[in-house]
Design a protein around this motif. Structure first.
Motif, PDB file in Angstrom:
ATOM      1  N   ALA A   1       0.826  -1.212   0.000  1.00 41.53           N
ATOM      2  CA  ALA A   1       0.000   0.000   0.000  1.00 41.53           C
ATOM      3  C   ALA A   1       0.859   1.260   0.000  1.00 41.53           C
ATOM      4  O   ALA A   1       0.541   2.238  -0.693  1.00 41.53           O
ATOM      5  N   VAL A   2       1.960   1.245   0.740  1.00 40.57           N
ATOM      6  CA  VAL A   2       2.849   2.409   0.776  1.00 40.57           C
ATOM      7  C   VAL A   2       3.479   2.639  -0.600  1.00 40.57           C
ATOM      8  O   VAL A   2       3.501   3.775  -1.097  1.00 40.57           O
ATOM      9  N   PHE A   3       3.962   1.579  -1.235  1.00 39.04           N
ATOM     10  CA  PHE A   3       4.554   1.726  -2.568  1.00 39.04           C
ATOM     11  C   PHE A   3       3.520   2.222  -3.579  1.00 39.04           C
ATOM     12  O   PHE A   3       3.817   3.079  -4.409  1.00 39.04           O
TER      13      PHE A   3
ATOM     14  N   MET B   1       6.994   2.713 -11.684  1.00 36.03           N
ATOM     15  CA  MET B   1       7.883   1.739 -11.041  1.00 36.03           C
ATOM     16  C   MET B   1       7.441   1.444  -9.613  1.00 36.03           C
ATOM     17  O   MET B   1       7.395   0.278  -9.197  1.00 36.03           O
ATOM     18  N   PHE B   2       7.110   2.480  -8.862  1.00 36.32           N
ATOM     19  CA  PHE B   2       6.658   2.268  -7.484  1.00 36.32           C
ATOM     20  C   PHE B   2       5.348   1.490  -7.452  1.00 36.32           C
ATOM     21  O   PHE B   2       5.163   0.616  -6.601  1.00 36.32           O
ATOM     22  N   ILE B   3       4.433   1.791  -8.360  1.00 38.49           N
ATOM     23  CA  ILE B   3       3.161   1.058  -8.386  1.00 38.49           C
ATOM     24  C   ILE B   3       3.406  -0.411  -8.704  1.00 38.49           C
ATOM     25  O   ILE B   3       2.815  -1.296  -8.072  1.00 38.49           O
ATOM     26  N   MET B   4       4.284  -0.697  -9.646  1.00 44.30           N
ATOM     27  CA  MET B   4       4.540  -2.093  -9.997  1.00 44.30           C
ATOM     28  C   MET B   4       5.243  -2.851  -8.873  1.00 44.30           C
ATOM     29  O   MET B   4       4.982  -4.038  -8.652  1.00 44.30           O
ATOM     30  N   ILE B   5       6.122  -2.173  -8.152  1.00 40.63           N
ATOM     31  CA  ILE B   5       6.749  -2.816  -6.993  1.00 40.63           C
ATOM     32  C   ILE B   5       5.706  -3.089  -5.918  1.00 40.63           C
ATOM     33  O   ILE B   5       5.706  -4.149  -5.280  1.00 40.63           O
TER      34      ILE B   5
ATOM     35  N   PHE C   1       4.590  -6.740  -4.282  1.00 34.32           N
ATOM     36  CA  PHE C   1       4.439  -7.078  -2.863  1.00 34.32           C
ATOM     37  C   PHE C   1       3.028  -7.556  -2.545  1.00 34.32           C
ATOM     38  O   PHE C   1       2.841  -8.451  -1.722  1.00 34.32           O
ATOM     39  N   PHE C   2       2.025  -6.963  -3.193  1.00 35.14           N
ATOM     40  CA  PHE C   2       0.647  -7.383  -2.954  1.00 35.14           C
ATOM     41  C   PHE C   2       0.445  -8.840  -3.343  1.00 35.14           C
ATOM     42  O   PHE C   2      -0.130  -9.629  -2.582  1.00 35.14           O
TER      43      PHE C   2
END
Length: 113
Positions: free
Chosen positions: A11-13, A50-54, A58-59
């Motif tokens: 969620a943070v990413f 990039m942050f959304i895909m990371i 994790f999800f």
């Protein structure tokens, strides 16, 4: 417990990536010329995606307990191609004679040709 921590990290990413994408979208509307707009699109949007895909990686790691290397390959692909595409757009605009904004102070490419 481990799944909850991974969901929080995801969620943070995703939130950071969404904010960076929002900054890129605002930059496309607010910045004065094609060069600064391309800079906003290539840098902030690339980082946002990039942050959304990371975060998505994790999800799904938390949900399915399975690491998906395809998401890391997609992040690497976007990391390599996003800034290069922005650079090529700006160079093409420069060679086509697109004018800078009045606030531009110097032209580093003028002497390079």
């Amino acid at each position: 417990m481990n799944e909850m921590i991974l969901n929080i990290i995801a969620a943070v990413f995703i939130m950071i990536g969404s904010l960076l994408s929002l900054v890129a979208a605002i930059g496309l509307f607010r910045l004065p010329d094609v060069y600064t707009r391309a800079h906003a699109a290539s840098k902030a949007a690339t980082l946002g995606v990039m942050f959304i895909m990371i975060g998505v990686m994790f999800f799904f790691l938390a949900k399915d307990h399975f690491f998906q290397p395809a998401l890391l390959l997609a992040v690497l692909f976007i990391f390599m191609t996003g800034p290069i595409g922005g650079h090529l757009l700006m160079r093409t605009a420069y060679h086509d004679g697109v004018k800078y904004t009045d606030k531009t102070v110097r032209d580093d490419l003028k002497d390079a040709e």
